[in-house]
Scaffold this motif. Structure first.
Motif, short mmCIF file in Angstrom:
data_model
loop_
_atom_site.label_atom_id
_atom_site.label_comp_id
_atom_site.label_asym_id
_atom_site.label_seq_id
_atom_site.Cartn_x
_atom_site.Cartn_y
_atom_site.Cartn_z
N LEU A 18 -12.45 -5.73 6.16
CA LEU A 18 -11.28 -7.02 5.17
C LEU A 18 -11.83 -7.55 4.20
N CYS A 19 -12.90 -8.05 4.24
CA CYS A 19 -13.62 -8.36 2.96
C CYS A 19 -13.77 -7.41 1.30
N ALA A 20 -13.58 -5.90 2.15
CA ALA A 20 -13.63 -5.08 0.84
C ALA A 20 -12.13 -4.54 0.06
N LEU A 21 -11.14 -5.48 1.20
CA LEU A 21 -9.53 -5.39 0.35
C LEU A 21 -10.09 -6.32 -0.88
N PRO A 22 -9.03 -5.69 -1.90
CA PRO A 22 -8.46 -6.62 -3.16
C PRO A 22 -8.03 -8.38 -2.41
N CYS A 23 -8.52 -9.82 -2.94
CA CYS A 23 -7.56 -10.44 -2.32
C CYS A 23 -6.02 -10.73 -3.13
N GLN A 24 -5.39 -11.66 -2.31
CA GLN A 24 -4.62 -11.86 -2.29
C GLN A 24 -3.00 -10.55 -3.04
N ALA A 25 -2.99 -9.34 -2.54
CA ALA A 25 -3.27 -8.47 -2.63
C ALA A 25 -1.74 -8.33 -2.49
N GLY A 26 -0.52 -7.80 -3.58
CA GLY A 26 1.23 -7.52 -2.11
C GLY A 26 1.70 -6.62 -2.22
N GLN A 27 2.87 -5.75 -2.93
CA GLN A 27 3.16 -4.23 -2.99
C GLN A 27 1.83 -3.50 -3.01
N GLU A 28 2.40 -2.41 -2.72
CA GLU A 28 1.82 -0.95 -2.97
C GLU A 28 2.49 0.21 -3.48
N VAL A 29 2.01 0.45 -4.80
CA VAL A 29 2.98 1.87 -5.85
C VAL A 29 1.96 3.35 -5.67
N SER A 30 1.87 3.90 -5.55
CA SER A 30 1.24 5.32 -5.51
C SER A 30 2.00 6.17 -6.05
N GLY A 31 1.14 7.61 -6.48
CA GLY A 31 1.81 8.33 -6.90
C GLY A 31 0.99 9.51 -7.82
N ALA A 56 -9.75 3.54 -14.93
CA ALA A 56 -10.97 3.64 -13.57
C ALA A 56 -10.38 2.91 -12.41
N SER A 57 -11.37 2.62 -11.03
CA SER A 57 -10.60 2.33 -10.40
C SER A 57 -11.14 0.65 -9.98
N ASP A 58 -10.56 -0.13 -9.54
CA ASP A 58 -11.03 -1.04 -9.34
C ASP A 58 -10.43 -2.14 -8.00
N ARG A 59 -10.83 -3.77 -8.00
CA ARG A 59 -10.00 -3.98 -7.01
C ARG A 59 -7.87 -3.35 -6.41
N PHE A 105 -3.49 12.96 -12.36
CA PHE A 105 -4.64 12.39 -11.66
C PHE A 105 -3.77 11.00 -10.47
N HIS A 106 -3.67 10.60 -9.70
CA HIS A 106 -2.94 9.82 -8.44
C HIS A 106 -4.22 8.53 -8.89
N VAL A 107 -2.71 7.65 -8.62
CA VAL A 107 -3.11 7.08 -8.17
C VAL A 107 -2.29 5.54 -7.60
N LYS A 108 -3.08 4.52 -6.56
CA LYS A 108 -2.46 3.42 -6.11
C LYS A 108 -2.32 2.29 -7.18
N ARG A 109 -1.89 2.18 -6.82
CA ARG A 109 -1.41 0.32 -7.87
C ARG A 109 -1.03 -0.26 -6.32
N LEU A 110 -1.73 -1.73 -6.22
CA LEU A 110 -1.68 -3.01 -6.45
C LEU A 110 -0.99 -3.82 -6.96
N GLU A 111 -0.24 -4.88 -6.44
CA GLU A 111 0.64 -5.44 -6.66
C GLU A 111 -0.59 -7.11 -6.57
N ARG A 112 -0.80 -7.03 -7.81
CA ARG A 112 -1.88 -8.28 -8.43
C ARG A 112 -1.15 -10.01 -7.72
N LEU A 113 -1.63 -11.19 -7.20
CA LEU A 113 -1.39 -12.29 -7.32
C LEU A 113 -2.53 -12.99 -7.11
#
Length: 353
Positions: A18-31, A56-59, A105-113
């Motif tokens: 849980l600590c490793a997960l991005p804070c305050q993230a919402g929806q997810e898109v990947s492709g 680059a990968s980030d939170r 390349f494959h990307v998983k992107r999270l909404e940032r809040l």
């Protein structure tokens, strides 16, 4: 006893995850994002050099499974020395033809809040943020007009968060989108202070410059929008820029006044309408999941270096054939194509921003 140790291990493991997960993230898109290049239409008697922005990968995004194929003589991943921007560099030697390259390349992107912000600033060392407090581009210039305007906007405001919000609101109330521009703009602040009209790079160049003039560390973020359709979408002309300011005690806070102005233009909204204010609140500390972050920085020194000197920003592919710079604003003449294929388009219920 073993059961208690096992239970403690499970609890500690869950806590670490849980600590490793991005804070305050919402929806997810990947492709999968794919860049396709074909420089065969240019003179094969001359060397061709190509620089491509690579994320680059980030939170808030995970980038993996890089694949490539082509006829290139060389291909590698490089970085610039100032901002550590990743870029793929490819080269075709004289006489090599055809000149094609495909990168995916494959990307998983999270909404940032970034919404749960501290009310008061913490102590911070300004010397660590000088690159984000002073002009660092030929187009991000400091002049008396800019300083005077920034002081006027933040008059009576205390604290970095208050100043950032005041400048954010001023930009939304005083600037306009310029839809006839065929790309994101040069971000020439001196010219923009007179016109107050442009696209995302223009709007955020003014926004970031005003924040810096007000003593708030700020930077532009360059990327590309991911398509929202059910199948593979063409995102060749979907580049987008947003911004971040640094809030002591929290970190970088995402802002996108350009998208507020875009929604106001497209939907014919007045600044004080309920719909416009909902966009205002969302993009003040929020960016949707449908965007891929390439990186930051202006006046980027390419690696390997280009004899033409630094580029204004690295959000589009950049290429030279025999020393002649190709026009990135003309993908068909360049030529290149960028696509995004979502993993599960039938379940895609992301933010419709």
């Amino acid at each position: 006893m073993l059961t208690r140790y096992l239970l403690n291990f499970i609890i500690l493991t869950l806590f670490a995850v849980l600590c490793a997960l991005p804070c305050q993230a919402g929806q997810e898109v990947s492709g999968t994002v794919t860049f396709s290049f074909d420089l065969s239409g240019h003179a094969s008697s001359k060397e061709a050099r190509l620089w491509i922005p690579y994320p680059a990968s980030d939170r808030y995004q995970k980038v993996e499974n890089l694949r490539f194929s082509g006829t290139q003589s060389y291909l590698g991943i490089h970085t610039d020395s100032k901002y550590q921007r990743l870029m793929i560099f490819a080269k075709w030697a004289r006489g090599v033809k055809p000149r094609r390259l495909s990168i995916s390349f494959h990307v998983k992107r999270l909404e940032r809040l970034d919404k749960a912000l501290p009310e008061k600033d913490s102590c911070w060392d300004r010397s660590l943020f000088q690159v984000y407090l002073r002009p660092n581009s030929a187009f991000l210039k400091a002049d008396k007009r800019l300083k005077k305007l920034a002081e006027k906007i933040i008059s009576g405001r205390t604290g970095i968060q208050e100043k950032a919000r005041a400048i954010y609101e001023w930009v939304i109330r005083n600037m306009q989108r310029k839809p006839e521009t065929c790309y994101c703009g040069d971000g020439d602040v001196s010219a923009l202070l007179s016109e107050l009209r442009g696209n995302c790079v223009d709007i955020h160049s003014v926004f970031v410059s005003l924040l810096r003039a007000a003593g708030v560390p700020a930077r532009e973020v360059f990327g590309i929008r991911l398509s929202k359709g059910r199948g593979t979408g063409d995102i060749t002309k979907s580049q987008h820029c947003w911004a971040e300011y640094y809030l002591p005690g929290y970190g970088w806070v995402a802002m996108d006044p350009a998208d507020v102005l875009k929604r106001m233009l497209v939907e014919g909204l007045e600044p004080d309408s309920d719909k416009a204010r909902s966009y205002f609140r969302y993009y003040m500390g929020g960016v949707d999941a449908y965007r891929l972050r390439f990186g930051i920085g202006r006046d980027i020194m390419l690696n390997p270096p280009s004899s033409s000197g630094p580029v204004n920003y690295l959000m589009y592919p950049y290429a030279k054939v025999g020393g002649r710079v190709l026009d990135f604003k003309n993908p068909k003449g360049f030529s290149y194509r960028i696509t995004f294929a979502p993993d599960n388009p039938q379940n895609d219920k992301g933010q419709k921003r």
